[in-house]
Each structure stands twice: as structure tokens, then as C-alpha cells.
Design an enzyme around this catalytic site. Structure first.
Site, PDB file in Angstrom:
ATOM      1  N   GLU A  62       0.824  -1.217   0.000  1.00 31.37           N
ATOM      2  CA  GLU A  62       0.000   0.000   0.000  1.00 31.37           C
ATOM      3  C   GLU A  62       0.860   1.271   0.000  1.00 31.37           C
ATOM      4  O   GLU A  62       0.521   2.255  -0.646  1.00 31.37           O
ATOM      5  CB  GLU A  62      -0.900  -0.029   1.244  1.00 31.37           C
ATOM      6  CG  GLU A  62      -2.099   0.880   1.152  1.00 31.37           C
ATOM      7  CD  GLU A  62      -3.063   0.630   2.300  1.00 31.37           C
ATOM      8  OE1 GLU A  62      -3.656  -0.469   2.345  1.00 31.37           O
ATOM      9  OE2 GLU A  62      -3.188   1.515   3.163  1.00 31.37           O
ATOM     10  N   ASP A  63       1.950   1.245   0.716  1.00 34.34           N
ATOM     11  CA  ASP A  63       2.675   2.498   0.967  1.00 34.34           C
ATOM     12  C   ASP A  63       4.080   2.588   0.368  1.00 34.34           C
ATOM     13  O   ASP A  63       4.781   3.576   0.599  1.00 34.34           O
ATOM     14  CB  ASP A  63       2.778   2.742   2.489  1.00 34.34           C
ATOM     15  CG  ASP A  63       1.419   2.985   3.118  1.00 34.34           C
ATOM     16  OD1 ASP A  63       0.506   3.411   2.387  1.00 34.34           O
ATOM     17  OD2 ASP A  63       1.265   2.738   4.321  1.00 34.34           O
TER      18      ASP A  63
HETATM   19  P1  NDP Z   1      -5.523   9.153   6.722  1.00 34.02           P
HETATM   20  O1  NDP Z   1      -6.052   7.921   6.101  1.00 34.02           O
HETATM   21  O2  NDP Z   1      -4.916  10.188   5.850  1.00 34.02           O
HETATM   22  O3  NDP Z   1      -4.533   8.795   7.908  1.00 34.02           O
HETATM   23  C1  NDP Z   1      -4.810   7.761   8.793  1.00 34.02           C
HETATM   24  C2  NDP Z   1      -3.901   6.620   8.500  1.00 34.02           C
HETATM   25  O4  NDP Z   1      -2.549   7.071   8.588  1.00 34.02           O
HETATM   26  C3  NDP Z   1      -4.027   5.525   9.525  1.00 34.02           C
HETATM   27  O5  NDP Z   1      -5.038   4.620   9.149  1.00 34.02           O
HETATM   28  C4  NDP Z   1      -2.637   4.927   9.515  1.00 34.02           C
HETATM   29  O6  NDP Z   1      -2.652   3.970   8.464  1.00 34.02           O
HETATM   30  C5  NDP Z   1      -1.724   6.074   9.132  1.00 34.02           C
HETATM   31  N1  NDP Z   1      -0.979   6.724  10.229  1.00 34.02           N
HETATM   32  C6  NDP Z   1       0.282   7.220  10.134  1.00 34.02           C
HETATM   33  N2  NDP Z   1       0.662   7.794  11.259  1.00 34.02           N
HETATM   34  C7  NDP Z   1      -0.350   7.665  12.126  1.00 34.02           C
HETATM   35  C8  NDP Z   1      -0.520   8.064  13.479  1.00 34.02           C
HETATM   36  N3  NDP Z   1       0.417   8.727  14.168  1.00 34.02           N
HETATM   37  N4  NDP Z   1      -1.690   7.796  14.093  1.00 34.02           N
HETATM   38  C9  NDP Z   1      -2.650   7.135  13.420  1.00 34.02           C
HETATM   39  N5  NDP Z   1      -2.554   6.730  12.124  1.00 34.02           N
HETATM   40  C10 NDP Z   1      -1.399   7.001  11.474  1.00 34.02           C
HETATM   41  O7  NDP Z   1      -6.586   9.935   7.534  1.00 34.02           O
HETATM   42  P2  NDP Z   1      -8.124   9.764   7.684  1.00 34.02           P
HETATM   43  O8  NDP Z   1      -8.449   8.504   8.366  1.00 34.02           O
HETATM   44  O9  NDP Z   1      -8.605  11.011   8.276  1.00 34.02           O
HETATM   45  O10 NDP Z   1      -8.615   9.561   6.195  1.00 34.02           O
HETATM   46  C11 NDP Z   1      -8.705  10.508   5.268  1.00 34.02           C
HETATM   47  C12 NDP Z   1     -10.177  10.761   5.089  1.00 34.02           C
HETATM   48  O11 NDP Z   1     -10.488  11.880   5.896  1.00 34.02           O
HETATM   49  C13 NDP Z   1     -10.571  11.069   3.705  1.00 34.02           C
HETATM   50  O12 NDP Z   1     -11.778  10.404   3.406  1.00 34.02           O
HETATM   51  C14 NDP Z   1     -10.727  12.582   3.694  1.00 34.02           C
HETATM   52  O13 NDP Z   1     -11.730  12.982   2.809  1.00 34.02           O
HETATM   53  C15 NDP Z   1     -11.086  12.882   5.098  1.00 34.02           C
HETATM   54  N6  NDP Z   1     -10.585  14.121   5.629  1.00 34.02           N
HETATM   55  C16 NDP Z   1     -11.192  14.564   6.743  1.00 34.02           C
HETATM   56  C17 NDP Z   1     -10.811  15.733   7.324  1.00 34.02           C
HETATM   57  C18 NDP Z   1     -11.492  16.159   8.536  1.00 34.02           C
HETATM   58  O14 NDP Z   1     -11.172  17.197   9.092  1.00 34.02           O
HETATM   59  N7  NDP Z   1     -12.431  15.397   9.031  1.00 34.02           N
HETATM   60  C19 NDP Z   1      -9.734  16.552   6.758  1.00 34.02           C
HETATM   61  C20 NDP Z   1      -9.107  15.930   5.629  1.00 34.02           C
HETATM   62  C21 NDP Z   1      -9.529  14.760   5.099  1.00 34.02           C
HETATM   63  P3  NDP Z   1      -1.639   2.720   8.354  1.00 34.02           P
HETATM   64  O15 NDP Z   1      -1.664   1.934   9.594  1.00 34.02           O
HETATM   65  O16 NDP Z   1      -2.163   2.003   7.167  1.00 34.02           O
HETATM   66  O17 NDP Z   1      -0.322   3.350   8.106  1.00 34.02           O
END
Ligand code: NDP
Ligand code: ZN
Length: 175
Positions: A62-63
């Protein structure tokens, strides 16, 4: 004792994720998350080596530029099929990927569910400690709510991890 295959997976993942950092304010090296996920599984009593190796490799397709074929060649079909099960389709919109994680959680194999539970537990532990750089409190709250929906579809898989997740949800009054 850790097997040669497990150590090779750790070495491979550390190399592939070497330029990446987590989203916490300290920019923790990415590999820490992979070690945490495998440790959570081991502490939950999981001895299945394929699951532990796939946990180390769970974000590598994925990454990073790694393909699932590369994982299969290096670690075999059992591990690559588990990694595939926990890999989001990056050609889809982020919101669709998040929706599919909820929907697909129910249909994954028990072994993939173990990795998903451990992954969510580590992410929620991180988010409980600090808010990622650039995230609002609202976004953090929404992540907890979404993770609860995913975890609800992974239940009946491992009591130890589910109890730890439930404690985190209860702290935030998500029941
Ligand atoms: P992301 O998916 O961008 O980030 C979360 C993911 O990042 C986790 O599932 C994890 O995945 C990884 N990760 C890396 N570092 C950390 C950490 N320190 N703590 C936790 N997770 C970490 O974020 P969102 O879940 O918010 O998903 C994006 C969604 O949010 C989109 O649908 C977008 O439209 C929406 N969004 C919402 C906003 C809001 O303010 N509500 C603003 C911007 C976007 P892994 O374990 O796979 O690495
Ligand atoms: Zn992860």
C-alpha cells in the site's frame, strides 16, 4: 525465537519504508508501527508465523513501490495472500477506500482480521497519545468513530485485542 523468514520480512520492510515517517508530531520511523503491530499480535497469543510475517509486511504494498508479486516471490503465497487481503486499492478515492474497509472487514479471513485488529489498535493508541500534524480534533474524533465501525465488523476474532480496543472506545464514549 524469531525465524529467519520473520527477520527477513523485518529487514525487507525496514528497507522499503526507510524514507517514511508516521504522522505523529515526532515523525516516528514508519517501521516502529510494523514492529508494534507484530508485537500486539504476539501479546495476543498469536503464534501463526504467516500472520506475524504478513503483519510486518502489511503496509509494504500500500505504501511503497513493492508489488504483491514481489512479496509472493520473496515470502510465498500464504504471506502474499494475507498482505493482499489487508491492502487497500489505491486507485479508489480515499472516502471509498474508507467505506470499503468497513464493508469488507466482515468478509476477510480470520487471519487477515487479526492483522486488521492489531493495525487499528496501534493506530488508535497513537491517536490517543497525540494528534497528527495538521489534523483537527474533529478529524481525530472522526477517525475513532470510523475505526469503531471497522472493528465492529471484525469481532469474534481475538478477545485480547478486542478488549483493548473496547477500552479505547469506552474512554471516548463510543459504545
Ligand atoms: P488518513 O487515512 O490520511 O490517515 C490515517 C492513516 O494514517 C491511519 O489509518 C494509519 O494507516 C496512518 N498513520 C500514520 N501515522 C499515524 C498516526 N500517528 N496515528 C494514526 N494513524 C497514522 O486519515 P483519515 O483517516 O482522516 O482519512 C482521510 C479521510 O479523511 C478522507 O476520506 C478525507 O476525505 C477525510 N478528511 C477529513 C478531514 C477532517 O477534518 N475530518 C480533513 C481531511 C480529510 P496505516 O496503519 O495504514 O499506516
Ligand atoms: Zn498499518
Amino acid at each position: 525465537m524469531a525465524s529467519v523468514d520473520f527477520m527477513k520480512a523485518l529487514q525487507f520492510a525496514a528497507y522499503k519504508h526507510s524514507k517514511q515517517r508516521r504522522k505523529d508530531p515526532d515523525s516516528t520511523p514508519y517501521v516502529n508501527h510494523l514492529i508494534n503491530v507484530a508485537t500486539i499480535l504476539a501479546e495476543a497469543g498469536i503464534k501463526d508465523e504467516g500472520v506475524l510475517i504478513a503483519a510486518i509486511l502489511h503496509d509494504v504494498v500500500e505504501d511503497t513501490d513493492t508489488t504483491i508479486q514481489e512479496v509472493e516471490q520473496l515470502f510465498g503465497t500464504d504471506v502474499s495472500s494475507l498482505v493482499l487481503e489487508v491492502t487497500d486499492d489505491k486507485s479508489l478515492e480515499k472516502s471509498e477506500r474508507k467505506r470499503l474497509q468497513i464493508v469488507n472487514a466482515r468478509n476477510t479471513t480470520k487471519r487477515a482480521k487479526l492483522i486488521k485488529l492489531a493495525d487499528k489498535l496501534d493506530n488508535l493508541r497513537d491517536l490517543r497519545k497525540t494528534t497528527p500534524c495538521g489534523w483537527t480534533e474533529e478529524r481525530r474524533d472522526q477517525y475513532f468513530e470510523w475505526a469503531k465501525l471497522v472493528v465492529d465488523n471484525l469481532r469474534g476474532t481475538n478477545a485480547i485485542m478486542e478488549e483493548k480496543l473496547d477500552q479505547i472506545f469506552a474512554e471516548r464514549s463510543l459504545v
